[in-house]
Design an enzyme around this catalytic site. Structure first.
Site, PDB file in Angstrom:
ATOM      1  N   CYS A 152      34.315  14.058 -23.981  1.00 53.18           N
ATOM      2  CA  CYS A 152      32.982  14.726 -24.351  1.00 53.18           C
ATOM      3  C   CYS A 152      32.891  15.292 -25.759  1.00 53.18           C
ATOM      4  CB  CYS A 152      33.027  16.063 -23.400  1.00 53.18           C
ATOM      5  SG  CYS A 152      33.068  15.674 -21.883  1.00 53.18           S
ATOM      6  N   GLU A 153      32.925  14.259 -26.687  1.00 58.86           N
ATOM      7  CA  GLU A 153      32.937  14.493 -28.103  1.00 58.86           C
ATOM      8  C   GLU A 153      32.215  13.286 -28.646  1.00 58.86           C
ATOM      9  OE1 GLU A 153      34.414  16.769 -30.065  1.00 58.86           O
ATOM     10  OE2 GLU A 153      35.908  17.363 -28.448  1.00 58.86           O
ATOM     11  N   TYR A 201      50.147   3.102 -33.959  1.00 54.53           N
ATOM     12  CA  TYR A 201      49.209   4.317 -33.951  1.00 54.53           C
ATOM     13  C   TYR A 201      48.136   4.250 -32.802  1.00 54.53           C
ATOM     14  CZ  TYR A 201      51.756   4.426 -38.476  1.00 54.53           C
ATOM     15  OH  TYR A 201      52.729   4.535 -39.010  1.00 54.53           O
TER      16      TYR A 201
END
Ligand SMILES: *Cc1c(COP(=O)(O)O)cnc(C)c1O
Length: 415
Positions: free
Chosen positions: A341-342, A369
């Site tokens: 939720c972003e 990474y």
């Protein structure tokens, strides 16, 4: 060289179909090619004939199976925490080949590293030098150190992964390093053995490395003249990889530059590559959950999110995305987004993909990474990781269970 190739429309690694692994282990799933890691490591290690040690930067991918692979190839390690040192030891790595970098080394971390007998502390500040000296004296040891100097060169990379400029928190400004070496030479708990720098990550040109090395070598000469002679020079990591259209120097080209500049010095070369050893050895596999029509863009909503792979959200990184199986269907143009939720939760934008609901898609160059920066944000279990070698797949990390998510949490008993 590419270790992930389409064979009869199926993306394969070492002859193993990525789709089959996705079905076997579910998604999101990290898959690594051992052969890819070995070939890059050997490219670094074998293209130079001055004394040297390749120290893999553990933070790029810290799975103990990856560390074990590196260790068997002869790698030392660059670490930035007690946890990373513990991983190296757990994986059978040799602590006497460990370089300890990082700006915030705590007392317990320094004690542990001294106890384990690491090769060198890369000291990043004056107060850190004092702390290491005090701890070494208390433990009746001498701590081997190099100073990480900040040569003030622009690595010409993303600002968040640029580390060698005046404004960065890393290292000691090169103008102050001489005085700190002189001071360190008087400290009874300290043994000066080298000099270190690391100017940034994902460098796609040799020039910044070359400039940094020139500046560091000037300091080496000045130290020599004042009676401080060094055994090694550590150039850090930072060599870039191909994500998109970059044309980074090869490990061979980079090593040649270093070798040429170091001829005439009696210094062992240490390098600390992370990304370049593992980025293109890994992929992230995810399954399309929904294709959703938007007003401006269509979305391919997948089951991997920024908690699994944060690079696009954190650095606006572009990473190639393609299908795990090539089907004869029409392509659509999608923003590939995750479940978190972003609005920064995306793997890629504006990608043309021939996909349907339920298909597996792959994000490439995910070996560095990727998993090591993942989290459980939105209470999403961390992904599983698979190592493929000689046509066989090995699970090197189980997927988190739901219980794992709150394993360390405690419901307080209150009056
Ligand atoms: C991150 C880091 C590395 C590795 O950098 P890459 O760009 O992944 O090669 C090496 N040394 C230090 C000190 C680092 O912080």
């Amino acid at each position: 060289m590419n270790y992930f190739k389409y064979e009869d429309n199926f993306l394969c690694v070492d002859g193993v179909k990525v789709c089959d692994l996705a079905k076997k282990y579910s998604t999101p799933l990290y898959i690594y090619s051992q052969k890819s890691i070995e070939d890059v490591f050997n490219a670094y290690n074998e293209s130079i004939d001055i004394p040297h040690q390749v120290c893999y930067a553990v933070k790029a991918n810290s799975n103990i199976a990856i560390i074990q692979t590196m260790s068997r190839l002869g790698a030392g390690f660059d670490i930035v925490s007690k946890g990373e040192l513990a991983r190296v030891i757990k994986a059978g790595g040799d602590p006497s080949k460990v370089m300890y970098s990082g700006v915030a080394k705590r007392v317990d971390e320094i004690e542990y590293a001294l106890e384990m007998g690491i090769h060198c502390f890369n000291v990043e500040s004056e107060p850190e030098m004092e702390r290491i000296n005090e701890i070494a004296l208390k433990m009746e040891k001498k701590a081997p150190i190099s100073i990480r100097v900040n040569p003030d060169v622009d690595a010409k990379t993303h600002p968040y992964i640029s580390t060698g400029m005046k404004k960065n928190k890393f290292g000691v400004p090169i103008e102050r390093a001489f005085a700190l070496y002189k001071h360190a030479a008087e400290l009874p708990g300290i043994e000066i053995i080298g000099i270190d720098c690391h100017i940034g990550s994902q460098l796609t040109e040799l020039k910044p490395f070359s400039d940094a090395l020139d500046r560091v070598l000037l300091l080496v000469k000045r130290l020599e003249e004042s009676g401080i002679s060094l055994k090694h020079i550590d150039m850090g990591g930072g060599l870039g990889v191909v994500y998109d259209q970059e044309v980074p120097p090869t490990p061979q080209e980079y090593m040649k530059l270093l070798q040429d500049k170091l001829s005439g010095y009696n210094l062992k070369l240490i390098i600390e590559p992370g990304r370049s050893l593992v980025a293109n050895a890994g992929i992230l596999v995810t399954q399309v959950q929904y294709l959703k029509k938007g007003e401006l863009h269509d979305f391919a909503i997948v089951d991997a999110g920024m908690n699994d792979m944060i690079r696009p959200a954190l650095y606006q990184a572009w990473m190639k995305i393609d299908v795990a199986e090539r089907k004869n269907i029409e392509s659509g143009v999608y923003d590939v987004v995750g479940p978190v939720c972003e609005s920064s939760d995306f793997l890629g934008k504006d990608r043309s993909l021939p996909i349907e609901q339920g298909d597996y898609i792959v994000q490439f160059s995910a070996g560095a990474y990727g998993f090591s920066m993942s989290s459980t944000y939105n209470s999403r279990p961390m992904a599983a990781e698979i190592l493929v070698n000689n046509g066989k797949d090995y699970m090197i990390r189980k997927r988190d269970t739901i219980d794992d998510l709150y394993r360390n949490e405690i419901l307080p008993v209150q009056e």
